[in-house]
Write a protein that holds these residues in place. Structure first.
Motif, PDB file in Angstrom:
ATOM      1  N   LEU A 180     -36.816 -75.605  12.812  1.00 47.94           N
ATOM      2  CA  LEU A 180     -35.534 -75.538  12.471  1.00 47.94           C
ATOM      3  C   LEU A 180     -35.149 -77.020  12.447  1.00 47.94           C
ATOM      4  O   LEU A 180     -34.057 -77.371  11.838  1.00 47.94           O
ATOM      5  CB  LEU A 180     -34.592 -74.621  13.226  1.00 47.94           C
ATOM      6  N   THR A 181     -35.593 -77.820  13.168  1.00 49.69           N
ATOM      7  CA  THR A 181     -34.978 -79.135  13.249  1.00 49.69           C
ATOM      8  C   THR A 181     -35.409 -80.009  11.936  1.00 49.69           C
ATOM      9  O   THR A 181     -34.722 -81.040  11.698  1.00 49.69           O
ATOM     10  CB  THR A 181     -35.899 -80.162  14.203  1.00 49.69           C
ATOM     11  N   ASN A 182     -35.964 -79.366  10.947  1.00 46.42           N
ATOM     12  CA  ASN A 182     -36.191 -80.104   9.659  1.00 46.42           C
ATOM     13  C   ASN A 182     -34.721 -79.957   9.013  1.00 46.42           C
ATOM     14  O   ASN A 182     -34.397 -80.717   8.022  1.00 46.42           O
ATOM     15  CB  ASN A 182     -37.009 -79.389   8.734  1.00 46.42           C
ATOM     16  N   PHE A 183     -33.644 -78.904   9.360  1.00 46.75           N
ATOM     17  CA  PHE A 183     -32.496 -78.934   8.935  1.00 46.75           C
ATOM     18  C   PHE A 183     -31.762 -79.948   9.076  1.00 46.75           C
ATOM     19  O   PHE A 183     -30.730 -80.412   8.348  1.00 46.75           O
ATOM     20  CB  PHE A 183     -31.826 -77.818   9.462  1.00 46.75           C
ATOM     21  N   LYS A 184     -31.894 -80.806  10.247  1.00 43.47           N
ATOM     22  CA  LYS A 184     -30.951 -81.764  10.595  1.00 43.47           C
ATOM     23  C   LYS A 184     -31.658 -83.402  10.782  1.00 43.47           C
ATOM     24  O   LYS A 184     -31.132 -84.328  10.975  1.00 43.47           O
ATOM     25  CB  LYS A 184     -30.494 -81.656  12.067  1.00 43.47           C
ATOM     26  N   ARG A 185     -32.638 -83.576  10.047  1.00 44.07           N
ATOM     27  CA  ARG A 185     -33.160 -84.702   9.492  1.00 44.07           C
ATOM     28  C   ARG A 185     -32.233 -85.493   8.795  1.00 44.07           C
ATOM     29  O   ARG A 185     -31.739 -86.826   8.902  1.00 44.07           O
ATOM     30  CB  ARG A 185     -34.468 -84.679   8.933  1.00 44.07           C
ATOM     31  N   GLN A 186     -31.700 -84.944   7.852  1.00 47.33           N
ATOM     32  CA  GLN A 186     -30.642 -85.335   6.994  1.00 47.33           C
ATOM     33  C   GLN A 186     -29.686 -84.529   6.496  1.00 47.33           C
ATOM     34  O   GLN A 186     -30.139 -83.259   6.336  1.00 47.33           O
ATOM     35  CB  GLN A 186     -31.354 -86.175   5.684  1.00 47.33           C
ATOM     36  N   MET A 187     -28.614 -84.671   6.636  1.00 47.12           N
ATOM     37  CA  MET A 187     -27.514 -83.518   6.396  1.00 47.12           C
ATOM     38  C   MET A 187     -26.246 -84.048   5.391  1.00 47.12           C
ATOM     39  O   MET A 187     -25.815 -85.290   5.421  1.00 47.12           O
ATOM     40  CB  MET A 187     -26.955 -82.986   7.696  1.00 47.12           C
ATOM     41  N   MET A 188     -25.733 -83.014   4.728  1.00 45.16           N
ATOM     42  CA  MET A 188     -24.454 -83.439   3.993  1.00 45.16           C
ATOM     43  C   MET A 188     -23.360 -83.529   5.046  1.00 45.16           C
ATOM     44  O   MET A 188     -23.479 -82.781   5.897  1.00 45.16           O
ATOM     45  CB  MET A 188     -24.231 -82.294   2.709  1.00 45.16           C
ATOM     46  N   PRO A 189     -22.336 -84.236   4.964  1.00 45.91           N
ATOM     47  CA  PRO A 189     -21.132 -84.164   5.900  1.00 45.91           C
ATOM     48  C   PRO A 189     -20.851 -82.713   5.858  1.00 45.91           C
ATOM     49  O   PRO A 189     -20.455 -82.111   4.762  1.00 45.91           O
ATOM     50  CB  PRO A 189     -20.243 -85.175   5.216  1.00 45.91           C
ATOM     51  N   SER A 190     -20.316 -82.337   7.163  1.00 50.91           N
ATOM     52  CA  SER A 190     -19.788 -80.755   7.141  1.00 50.91           C
ATOM     53  C   SER A 190     -18.879 -80.745   8.476  1.00 50.91           C
ATOM     54  O   SER A 190     -19.180 -81.625   9.307  1.00 50.91           O
ATOM     55  CB  SER A 190     -21.113 -79.856   7.232  1.00 50.91           C
ATOM     56  N   VAL A 191     -17.817 -80.054   8.279  1.00 51.54           N
ATOM     57  CA  VAL A 191     -17.034 -79.810   9.263  1.00 51.54           C
ATOM     58  C   VAL A 191     -17.371 -78.702  10.257  1.00 51.54           C
ATOM     59  O   VAL A 191     -16.848 -77.944  11.212  1.00 51.54           O
ATOM     60  CB  VAL A 191     -15.587 -79.449   8.667  1.00 51.54           C
ATOM     61  N   THR A 192     -18.585 -77.812   9.832  1.00 53.50           N
ATOM     62  CA  THR A 192     -19.009 -76.567  10.313  1.00 53.50           C
ATOM     63  C   THR A 192     -20.314 -76.930  11.295  1.00 53.50           C
ATOM     64  O   THR A 192     -21.198 -77.982  10.649  1.00 53.50           O
ATOM     65  CB  THR A 192     -18.997 -75.518   9.643  1.00 53.50           C
ATOM     66  N   SER A 193     -20.770 -76.174  12.034  1.00 48.39           N
ATOM     67  CA  SER A 193     -21.836 -76.395  12.818  1.00 48.39           C
ATOM     68  C   SER A 193     -22.536 -74.801  12.945  1.00 48.39           C
ATOM     69  O   SER A 193     -22.124 -73.954  13.178  1.00 48.39           O
ATOM     70  CB  SER A 193     -21.639 -76.825  14.318  1.00 48.39           C
ATOM     71  N   THR A 194     -23.786 -75.054  12.858  1.00 47.83           N
ATOM     72  CA  THR A 194     -24.595 -73.694  13.318  1.00 47.83           C
ATOM     73  C   THR A 194     -25.598 -73.963  14.767  1.00 47.83           C
ATOM     74  O   THR A 194     -26.275 -75.073  14.440  1.00 47.83           O
ATOM     75  CB  THR A 194     -25.575 -73.531  12.079  1.00 47.83           C
ATOM     76  N   ILE A 195     -25.546 -73.413  15.581  1.00 49.11           N
ATOM     77  CA  ILE A 195     -26.173 -73.542  16.623  1.00 49.11           C
ATOM     78  C   ILE A 195     -27.418 -72.224  16.787  1.00 49.11           C
ATOM     79  O   ILE A 195     -26.954 -71.031  16.909  1.00 49.11           O
ATOM     80  CB  ILE A 195     -25.420 -73.308  18.033  1.00 49.11           C
ATOM     81  N   PHE A 196     -28.767 -72.521  17.065  1.00 47.92           N
ATOM     82  CA  PHE A 196     -29.573 -71.895  17.197  1.00 47.92           C
ATOM     83  C   PHE A 196     -30.278 -71.483  18.470  1.00 47.92           C
ATOM     84  O   PHE A 196     -30.496 -72.459  19.006  1.00 47.92           O
ATOM     85  CB  PHE A 196     -30.747 -71.938  16.175  1.00 47.92           C
ATOM     86  N   ILE A 197     -30.333 -70.253  19.205  1.00 44.50           N
ATOM     87  CA  ILE A 197     -30.656 -70.231  20.515  1.00 44.50           C
ATOM     88  C   ILE A 197     -31.657 -69.065  20.562  1.00 44.50           C
ATOM     89  O   ILE A 197     -31.294 -68.048  20.068  1.00 44.50           O
ATOM     90  CB  ILE A 197     -29.742 -70.063  21.299  1.00 44.50           C
ATOM     91  N   LEU A 198     -32.936 -69.290  21.013  1.00 44.57           N
ATOM     92  CA  LEU A 198     -33.967 -68.173  21.323  1.00 44.57           C
ATOM     93  C   LEU A 198     -33.182 -67.179  22.335  1.00 44.57           C
ATOM     94  O   LEU A 198     -32.832 -67.793  23.636  1.00 44.57           O
ATOM     95  CB  LEU A 198     -35.402 -68.659  21.717  1.00 44.57           C
ATOM     96  N   GLY A 199     -33.135 -65.797  22.110  1.00 41.18           N
ATOM     97  CA  GLY A 199     -32.869 -65.053  23.006  1.00 41.18           C
ATOM     98  C   GLY A 199     -33.046 -63.582  22.695  1.00 41.18           C
ATOM     99  O   GLY A 199     -33.072 -63.454  21.435  1.00 41.18           O
ATOM    100  N   GLU A 200     -32.852 -62.656  23.545  1.00 44.24           N
ATOM    101  CA  GLU A 200     -33.032 -61.260  23.226  1.00 44.24           C
ATOM    102  C   GLU A 200     -31.749 -60.362  23.253  1.00 44.24           C
ATOM    103  O   GLU A 200     -31.609 -59.519  22.460  1.00 44.24           O
ATOM    104  CB  GLU A 200     -33.718 -60.588  24.394  1.00 44.24           C
ATOM    105  N   THR A 201     -30.532 -60.933  23.575  1.00 40.86           N
ATOM    106  CA  THR A 201     -29.277 -60.409  23.539  1.00 40.86           C
ATOM    107  C   THR A 201     -28.026 -61.292  22.939  1.00 40.86           C
ATOM    108  O   THR A 201     -28.178 -62.108  23.320  1.00 40.86           O
ATOM    109  CB  THR A 201     -28.843 -59.622  24.871  1.00 40.86           C
ATOM    110  N   VAL A 202     -27.196 -60.581  22.556  1.00 40.51           N
ATOM    111  CA  VAL A 202     -26.035 -61.122  22.051  1.00 40.51           C
ATOM    112  C   VAL A 202     -24.939 -61.331  23.130  1.00 40.51           C
ATOM    113  O   VAL A 202     -24.774 -60.321  24.020  1.00 40.51           O
ATOM    114  CB  VAL A 202     -25.413 -60.442  20.927  1.00 40.51           C
ATOM    115  N   PRO A 203     -24.814 -62.501  23.530  1.00 38.53           N
ATOM    116  CA  PRO A 203     -24.015 -62.976  24.688  1.00 38.53           C
ATOM    117  C   PRO A 203     -22.402 -62.636  24.589  1.00 38.53           C
ATOM    118  O   PRO A 203     -21.957 -62.617  23.420  1.00 38.53           O
ATOM    119  CB  PRO A 203     -24.157 -64.334  25.012  1.00 38.53           C
ATOM    120  N   SER A 204     -21.836 -62.097  25.704  1.00 36.63           N
ATOM    121  CA  SER A 204     -20.200 -61.956  25.875  1.00 36.63           C
ATOM    122  C   SER A 204     -19.550 -63.329  25.895  1.00 36.63           C
ATOM    123  O   SER A 204     -18.564 -63.589  25.452  1.00 36.63           O
ATOM    124  CB  SER A 204     -19.855 -60.828  26.518  1.00 36.63           C
TER     125      SER A 204
END
Length: 443
Positions: free
Chosen positions: A179-203
């Motif tokens: 997934l790091t391939n996504f951030k080698r080069q990026m268009m300017p953006s005001v949003t972010s996407t965070i990926f985390i390996l995990g088994e449950t959705v946190p509260s």
């Protein structure tokens, strides 16, 4: 044409178009009524001149962020100037310049419901230097569950234009680092996407990520031929002018000239611009675009697509790798995504009796519809297709230093460019409007 990032007018109608080689011509006749093409319009000598310049060693393989690609952009702009195309209002002359963000990862921490997450299991796709979020930051929490197409799902989240925390099932752990391939080069953006390996959705969660952020500029080259009665309806002819630059030597040659990929497509764009300017009968406005950074993620076409209201783009003829014979031989090419609109059928109708034949993409397993600059506009509903002749199951020089001028067939290439012009005639005149892409069906 890029590799998978993770595997990613009453014109031309009766055309007795002739292709000139030196002082001789060879001709075929297109069906229909109207004005024929001049034998000089698609001369092999002119195709050769343009192709040789773009694929020459002194272009250094047209790699992004190099002097070579800037030299190529200058040449294309000079051709648009010679032809007499209009300049986009918001561009620097013919150069449509934009910034790419280049984040360099420094550190990341995360706690999900008081469980500490290892740094290797956190990937933040962001243009924010110091990112800090928690459950009160307004992030949408989503998942990529076990099974399914991991990278397709990840791409959709990155391109959603929303702040998202994506919990990735551990079954995808082997592919997660990619997934790091996504951030080698990026268009300017005001949003972010965070990926985390995990088994449950946190509260509850607390996440921080730090990057060094740098910027670098790139430019598309864009020229415009205004329409007569339908100025606000656009037809695009495009290709990409970047390639892979200088790489590992092969038999002493380290320059990836990209003669077929895609100097051939840009040669076609220039030839078509010259032709339609001379005809001067286009009802719809024609935009001629040479995209940058196709090979590194399609950034040029992505920026270009943001400059237009998609509903006003009636069709996109993207041209990629037309310098070699197709699997069917001379005077033939294929159209990617043929089944996604009726644009291919319109093109075939216009080619009737011409001696040319366009076919549906014969390499569906390679997903070529998604691997060139047409994909960006297609995702917005535009009938956008790529025209190619490349034998993608056996093209010997694809993405090698041997993709040079000498491997191409200039006469057949001139014929293919002529065929593209013929095939577009009723779309340019406004007599035909292709159906839109059903974006819900795209992967």
């Amino acid at each position: 044409m890029r590799l998978y990032p993770f595997l990613f007018l009453a014109l031309l109608a009766s055309c007795g178009p002739a292709v000139r080689t030196g002082n001789t011509t060879t001709g075929t006749t297109a069906g229909g009524s109207g004005t024929g093409m001049s034998s000089a319009e698609f001369s092999v000598a002119e195709v050769t001149r343009i192709e040789k310049v773009l694929s020459a060693d002194d272009m250094q393989g047209r790699g992004v962020f190099t002097a070579g690609i800037e030299k190529a952009a200058s040449f294309i702009a000079s051709e648009f100037e010679r032809i007499g195309l209009d300049k986009p209002a918001s561009a620097n002359g013919y150069l449509q310049t934009f910034d790419l963000i280049r984040p360099a990862f420094k550190s990341a921490t995360a706690t999900l419901d008081e469980k500490i997450i290892e740094q290797k299991d956190i990937i933040a796709i962001t243009t924010t230097e110091n990112l800090s979020v928690n459950e009160q930051s307004g992030y949408e929490v989503v998942t990529i569950p076990k099974g399914g197409e991991f990278f397709n799902e990840a791409r959709k989240h990155v391109n959603a234009g929303k702040n998202r925390l994506v919990i990735v099932d551990p079954s995808h752990s082997a592919n997660f680092p990619r997934l790091t391939n996504f951030k080698r080069q990026m268009m300017p953006s005001v949003t972010s996407t965070i990926f985390i390996l995990g088994e449950t959705v946190p509260s509850k969660f607390s996440i921080s990520a730090r990057h060094d952020i740098s910027k670098a500029s790139l430019s598309n080259v864009v020229g415009i031929l205004p329409g007569t009665s339908r100025k606000d309806e656009y037809v695009i002819f495009s290709g990409h002018y970047d390639h892979l630059g200088i790489g590992k030597p092969l038999n002493g040659d380290s320059i990836f000239n990209g003669a077929n990929d895609d100097a051939a497509g840009i040669t076609a764009v220039i030839m078509l611009a010259d032709y339609f300017k001379k005809i001067g009968a286009n009802e719809r406005t024609i935009i001629f675009a040479a995209f940058t950074a196709e090979e590194s993620g399609g950034f040029g076409s992505r920026y270009f697509s943001q400059q237009f209201e998609p509903s006003k783009v009636m069709a996109m003829f993207n041209i990629e790798m037309i310098g070699t014979e197709s699997k069917w031989g001379k005077n033939s090419a294929f159209i990617t995504g043929y089944e996604k609109t009726d644009m291919g059928k319109i093109m075939e109708k216009n080619l009737a009796g011409s001696g040319f034949k366009f076919y549906p993409d014969p390499y569906p397993a390679q997903q070529l519809f998604y691997r060139s600059d047409n994909a960006t506009l297609a995702r917005l509903g535009v009938p956008a297709h790529t025209i190619s002749t490349s034998k993608m199951d056996s093209e010997p020089y694809y993405h090698t230093a041997d993709d040079e001028f000498e491997t191409l067939d200039m006469e057949n290439m001139a014929q293919i460019i002529k065929a593209i012009a013929i095939s577009s005639r009723t779309i340019i005149s406004g007599a035909d409007t292709p159906s839109r892409v059903n974006t819900s069906e795209l992967r």
